[in-house]
Design a protein around this motif. Structure first.
Motif, PDB file in Angstrom:
ATOM      1  N   TYR A   1     -34.824 -15.961  32.837  1.00  0.00           N
ATOM      2  CA  TYR A   1     -35.414 -16.024  34.174  1.00  0.00           C
ATOM      3  C   TYR A   1     -35.918 -14.649  34.571  1.00  0.00           C
ATOM      4  O   TYR A   1     -35.204 -13.649  34.451  1.00  0.00           O
ATOM      5  CB  TYR A   1     -34.384 -16.511  35.193  1.00  0.00           C
ATOM      6  N   ASP A   2     -37.172 -14.605  35.059  1.00  0.00           N
ATOM      7  CA  ASP A   2     -37.680 -13.351  35.609  1.00  0.00           C
ATOM      8  C   ASP A   2     -37.908 -13.525  37.102  1.00  0.00           C
ATOM      9  O   ASP A   2     -37.582 -14.568  37.694  1.00  0.00           O
ATOM     10  CB  ASP A   2     -38.942 -12.893  34.888  1.00  0.00           C
ATOM     11  N   GLU A   3     -38.493 -12.503  37.716  1.00  0.00           N
ATOM     12  CA  GLU A   3     -38.631 -12.501  39.175  1.00  0.00           C
ATOM     13  C   GLU A   3     -39.620 -13.545  39.686  1.00  0.00           C
ATOM     14  O   GLU A   3     -39.600 -13.890  40.878  1.00  0.00           O
ATOM     15  CB  GLU A   3     -39.065 -11.104  39.642  1.00  0.00           C
ATOM     16  N   GLU A   4     -40.465 -14.055  38.810  1.00  0.00           N
ATOM     17  CA  GLU A   4     -41.453 -15.059  39.222  1.00  0.00           C
ATOM     18  C   GLU A   4     -40.996 -16.484  38.932  1.00  0.00           C
ATOM     19  O   GLU A   4     -41.711 -17.440  39.255  1.00  0.00           O
ATOM     20  CB  GLU A   4     -42.784 -14.798  38.506  1.00  0.00           C
ATOM     21  N   SER A   5     -39.829 -16.656  38.341  1.00  0.00           N
ATOM     22  CA  SER A   5     -39.345 -18.001  38.028  1.00  0.00           C
ATOM     23  C   SER A   5     -39.122 -18.795  39.310  1.00  0.00           C
ATOM     24  O   SER A   5     -38.647 -18.260  40.329  1.00  0.00           O
ATOM     25  CB  SER A   5     -38.036 -17.921  37.229  1.00  0.00           C
ATOM     26  N   ALA A   6     -39.456 -20.081  39.259  1.00  0.00           N
ATOM     27  CA  ALA A   6     -39.313 -20.932  40.444  1.00  0.00           C
ATOM     28  C   ALA A   6     -37.837 -21.135  40.785  1.00  0.00           C
ATOM     29  O   ALA A   6     -36.996 -21.316  39.897  1.00  0.00           O
ATOM     30  CB  ALA A   6     -39.976 -22.280  40.189  1.00  0.00           C
ATOM     31  N   LEU A   7     -37.520 -21.089  42.070  1.00  0.00           N
ATOM     32  CA  LEU A   7     -36.154 -21.347  42.512  1.00  0.00           C
ATOM     33  C   LEU A   7     -35.815 -22.809  42.261  1.00  0.00           C
ATOM     34  O   LEU A   7     -36.624 -23.703  42.531  1.00  0.00           O
ATOM     35  CB  LEU A   7     -36.005 -21.016  43.999  1.00  0.00           C
ATOM     36  N   SER A   8     -34.612 -23.050  41.740  1.00  0.00           N
ATOM     37  CA  SER A   8     -34.217 -24.420  41.417  1.00  0.00           C
ATOM     38  C   SER A   8     -32.691 -24.557  41.485  1.00  0.00           C
ATOM     39  O   SER A   8     -32.052 -24.902  40.489  1.00  0.00           O
ATOM     40  CB  SER A   8     -34.717 -24.778  40.006  1.00  0.00           C
ATOM     41  N   PRO A   9     -32.094 -24.275  42.644  1.00  0.00           N
ATOM     42  CA  PRO A   9     -30.627 -24.261  42.739  1.00  0.00           C
ATOM     43  C   PRO A   9     -30.019 -25.654  42.585  1.00  0.00           C
ATOM     44  O   PRO A   9     -30.608 -26.652  42.994  1.00  0.00           O
ATOM     45  CB  PRO A   9     -30.375 -23.698  44.134  1.00  0.00           C
ATOM     46  N   LEU A  10     -28.828 -25.688  42.013  1.00  0.00           N
ATOM     47  CA  LEU A  10     -28.141 -26.958  41.766  1.00  0.00           C
ATOM     48  C   LEU A  10     -27.200 -27.361  42.901  1.00  0.00           C
ATOM     49  O   LEU A  10     -27.159 -28.528  43.286  1.00  0.00           O
ATOM     50  CB  LEU A  10     -27.346 -26.859  40.462  1.00  0.00           C
ATOM     51  N   GLY A  11     -26.409 -26.424  43.393  1.00  0.00           N
ATOM     52  CA  GLY A  11     -25.380 -26.744  44.374  1.00  0.00           C
ATOM     53  C   GLY A  11     -25.613 -26.066  45.701  1.00  0.00           C
ATOM     54  O   GLY A  11     -26.595 -25.338  45.904  1.00  0.00           O
ATOM     55  N   VAL A  12     -24.689 -26.281  46.639  1.00  0.00           N
ATOM     56  CA  VAL A  12     -24.836 -25.757  47.998  1.00  0.00           C
ATOM     57  C   VAL A  12     -24.886 -24.235  48.003  1.00  0.00           C
ATOM     58  O   VAL A  12     -25.722 -23.630  48.686  1.00  0.00           O
ATOM     59  CB  VAL A  12     -23.689 -26.269  48.896  1.00  0.00           C
ATOM     60  N   TYR A  13     -23.990 -23.594  47.236  1.00  0.00           N
ATOM     61  CA  TYR A  13     -23.995 -22.134  47.198  1.00  0.00           C
ATOM     62  C   TYR A  13     -25.358 -21.620  46.750  1.00  0.00           C
ATOM     63  O   TYR A  13     -25.960 -20.753  47.403  1.00  0.00           O
ATOM     64  CB  TYR A  13     -22.902 -21.626  46.260  1.00  0.00           C
ATOM     65  N   GLY A  14     -25.873 -22.132  45.641  1.00  0.00           N
ATOM     66  CA  GLY A  14     -27.172 -21.694  45.146  1.00  0.00           C
ATOM     67  C   GLY A  14     -28.294 -21.993  46.116  1.00  0.00           C
ATOM     68  O   GLY A  14     -29.220 -21.191  46.288  1.00  0.00           O
ATOM     69  N   GLN A  15     -28.208 -23.153  46.779  1.00  0.00           N
ATOM     70  CA  GLN A  15     -29.243 -23.507  47.754  1.00  0.00           C
ATOM     71  C   GLN A  15     -29.235 -22.546  48.936  1.00  0.00           C
ATOM     72  O   GLN A  15     -30.287 -22.121  49.429  1.00  0.00           O
ATOM     73  CB  GLN A  15     -29.028 -24.949  48.212  1.00  0.00           C
ATOM     74  N   SER A  16     -28.051 -22.180  49.406  1.00  0.00           N
ATOM     75  CA  SER A  16     -27.958 -21.255  50.540  1.00  0.00           C
ATOM     76  C   SER A  16     -28.452 -19.864  50.151  1.00  0.00           C
ATOM     77  O   SER A  16     -29.109 -19.188  50.934  1.00  0.00           O
ATOM     78  CB  SER A  16     -26.527 -21.192  51.075  1.00  0.00           C
ATOM     79  N   LYS A  17     -28.166 -19.436  48.910  1.00  0.00           N
ATOM     80  CA  LYS A  17     -28.653 -18.135  48.456  1.00  0.00           C
ATOM     81  C   LYS A  17     -30.179 -18.154  48.299  1.00  0.00           C
ATOM     82  O   LYS A  17     -30.852 -17.171  48.646  1.00  0.00           O
ATOM     83  CB  LYS A  17     -28.004 -17.758  47.126  1.00  0.00           C
ATOM     84  N   ALA A  18     -30.733 -19.246  47.804  1.00  0.00           N
ATOM     85  CA  ALA A  18     -32.185 -19.353  47.672  1.00  0.00           C
ATOM     86  C   ALA A  18     -32.857 -19.300  49.042  1.00  0.00           C
ATOM     87  O   ALA A  18     -33.897 -18.654  49.217  1.00  0.00           O
ATOM     88  CB  ALA A  18     -32.553 -20.641  46.948  1.00  0.00           C
ATOM     89  N   ALA A  19     -32.263 -19.977  50.021  1.00  0.00           N
ATOM     90  CA  ALA A  19     -32.812 -19.938  51.378  1.00  0.00           C
ATOM     91  C   ALA A  19     -32.772 -18.522  51.934  1.00  0.00           C
ATOM     92  O   ALA A  19     -33.712 -18.077  52.609  1.00  0.00           O
ATOM     93  CB  ALA A  19     -32.032 -20.887  52.276  1.00  0.00           C
ATOM     94  N   GLY A  20     -31.691 -17.799  51.647  1.00  0.00           N
ATOM     95  CA  GLY A  20     -31.604 -16.411  52.094  1.00  0.00           C
ATOM     96  C   GLY A  20     -32.676 -15.543  51.457  1.00  0.00           C
ATOM     97  O   GLY A  20     -33.276 -14.678  52.121  1.00  0.00           O
ATOM     98  N   ASP A  21     -32.955 -15.768  50.168  1.00  0.00           N
ATOM     99  CA  ASP A  21     -34.012 -15.014  49.494  1.00  0.00           C
ATOM    100  C   ASP A  21     -35.361 -15.239  50.180  1.00  0.00           C
ATOM    101  O   ASP A  21     -36.125 -14.295  50.414  1.00  0.00           O
ATOM    102  CB  ASP A  21     -34.122 -15.442  48.036  1.00  0.00           C
ATOM    103  N   LEU A  22     -35.658 -16.476  50.482  1.00  0.00           N
ATOM    104  CA  LEU A  22     -36.941 -16.787  51.115  1.00  0.00           C
ATOM    105  C   LEU A  22     -37.043 -16.142  52.492  1.00  0.00           C
ATOM    106  O   LEU A  22     -38.111 -15.666  52.889  1.00  0.00           O
ATOM    107  CB  LEU A  22     -37.117 -18.305  51.222  1.00  0.00           C
ATOM    108  N   ALA A  23     -35.936 -16.109  53.216  1.00  0.00           N
ATOM    109  CA  ALA A  23     -35.949 -15.482  54.538  1.00  0.00           C
ATOM    110  C   ALA A  23     -36.170 -13.983  54.431  1.00  0.00           C
ATOM    111  O   ALA A  23     -36.950 -13.393  55.192  1.00  0.00           O
ATOM    112  CB  ALA A  23     -34.627 -15.775  55.261  1.00  0.00           C
TER     113      ALA A  23
END
Length: 464
Positions: A291-313
């Motif tokens: 995975y590099d910095e341009e890889s699409a976000l694709s979280p599996l669980g709640v923790y990963g989803q919350s971290k992905a949302a934080g990245d976007l913010a």
């Protein structure tokens, strides 16, 4: 008519701006402030919020040296002035002096903490300045006497003949000036593994503010004079991966990992603050080999989803660094300490063999964060883990056993499904592969330590 040009001076960050002036028989016109063109030419995007105008009727009117707690863009509307600047900031350039004449065709960008002074050379002179904080009677300044012998400014009009205020006559000499400290750095999550590593890496200077969850609620940041801050490092996170799958855990994970970073991003954007945010390999599903910095976000669980949302913010803050990492090991409870304890107690653990990645030691992560800030690397997302050949958790466990003087065969590799087969509570899905590409941060001049070497130093500190 000259072209727009920005020139560095002998004082770091103090810039001279040559402005195109368009004239004809009616007079002249200039673009006194044009953000897009000036930023492209090299002026900092300093975010002015107030425009003030000064009028001086008499030749020789002299003001200064005032080192203000904001950045300043000074230009002349009518007449001419002699400008003098002395660096009053902490550091190697303290006391450096620069002088130049300013007319309508020339402006100066003055960074926070540089003392500025102006002497009018023509009657009815008007000059304007943009600043990136609102004036306040509570603002803290540093001052220097206009006649300071160390600075040795050669005033066109001798001070004995100039128009000065009594306050400016009474300001201290350079030897007695209180130097201006850097803008503050706020480090969140100071009691975690990374927080402790940041303290060791950055030190305990007065402008560094370490806060814990008890001191600072990331989900509802309280009032602060945010213009005093230059950097926020967010090392706080909700990391209970399995608990995040529960009703309460889901709410807590989203509050800390998503809503909190969103609040910090709003503050950073409004106040020109660098925002450093630590992300996770869990924002990916683990189905790719790298995975590099341009890889699409694709979280599996709640923790990963919350971290992905934080990245976007966090990406909404113009001055942001998202530092994506994996498998952090530092001062505190972690996988390596657990395995070392099991080895000492004679326990034969079962460890998963189908999750691959690299350990990241908190000291290396802190070093990388400092590198990005100190070098002024381009803002954006950076992968940062230990370097070296990736391994499975079971491989790492066996290395821990061996380095601790125990038989690595005592570690039994099992699949993730086997390991959690008898779990009583909710289990979060894990990415199968957590290997992050380090090419981008290496391109900035940072070299991550090999995780195997760091593991040896962590477990056998005298064997370096």
């Amino acid at each position: 008519m000259s072209d727009l040009k920005i020139t560095e001076t002998s004082i770091p960050g103090l810039l001279v701006v040559d402005l195109p002036v368009h004239g004809d028989n009616r007079g002249w016109f200039k673009e006194n402030w044009q953000r897009e063109k000036m930023v492209a030419a090299g002026l900092p995007d300093f975010g002015p919020v107030q425009n003030s105008i000064a009028y001086n009727a008499a030749v020789g009117t002299t003001r200064g040296f005032h080192a203000e707690p904001w950045d300043k863009f000074v230009s002349v509307a009518s007449g001419r002035i002699f400008g003098a600047w002395v660096d009053l900031r902490e550091g190697h350039s303290f006391g450096a002096v620069f002088t130049i004449e300013l007319g309508p065709d020339r402006a100066v960008f003055v960074p926070r903490g540089v003392g500025n002074s102006y002497q009018t050379l023509e009657a009815d002179t008007v000059y304007a300045y943009l600043v990136n904080d609102h004036w306040s009677p509570d603002a803290e300044y540093s001052f220097l006497n206009l006649a300071d012998e160390t600075a040795g400014v050669d005033w066109p009009i001798p001070l004995a003949e100039a128009v000065l205020s009594e306050k400016d006559r009474a300001h201290p000499r350079l030897a007695d000036v209180a130097s201006v400290p850097p803008r503050r750095t706020l480090i969140l999550g100071a009691d975690g593994q990374l927080g402790r590593a940041l303290r060791a890496e950055l030190g305990t200077a007065a402008h560094l503010e370490y806060v814990t969850r008890a001191d600072f609620d990331i989900t509802a940041p309280g009032p602060r004079h945010w213009r005093d801050y230059g950097t926020i490092i967010n090392a706080a996170a909700y990391t209970a991966v399995d608990a995040a799958e529960t009703a309460q855990g889901r709410a807590d994970a989203w509050a800390v990992n998503a809503s909190g970073p969103a609040a910090l991003a709003r503050i950073a954007a409004a106040n020109g603050i660098n925002l450093v945010h630590v992300s996770s390999d869990y924002v990916f599903d683990g189905d790719s080999e790298l995975y590099d910095e341009e890889s699409a976000l694709s979280p599996l669980g709640v923790y990963g989803q919350s971290k992905a949302a934080g990245d976007l913010a966090v990406q909404t803050a113009p001055r942001h660094y998202i530092v994506r990492t994996s498998w952090v090991i530092g001062d505190g409870g972690n996988f390596v300490r657990t395995m070392a304890s099991l080895a000492e107690r004679g326990i034969h653990p079962r460890v998963v063999h189908d999750q691959r990645g690299r350990l990241t030691f908190a000291s290396d992560l802190a070093r990388g964060i400092r590198h990005l800030l100190d070098t002024g690397a381009p803002f954006g997302t950076y992968d940062l883990t230990g370097s070296g050949e990736p391994a499975a958790w079971s491989d790492i466990a066996r290395e821990v056993f061996a380095l601790s003087g125990h038989d690595p065969v005592r570690v039994t590799p099992v699949s993730t499904a086997e390991y959690y087969a008898d779990a009583a509570g909710p289990i979060a899905p894990r990415p199968r592969n957590s290997v992050l590409d380090l090419a981008k941060i290496e391109g900035t001049g940072f070299a991550a330590a090999d995780w195997r070497r760091s593991l040896r130093e962590y477990l056998v500190p005298d064997d370096r």
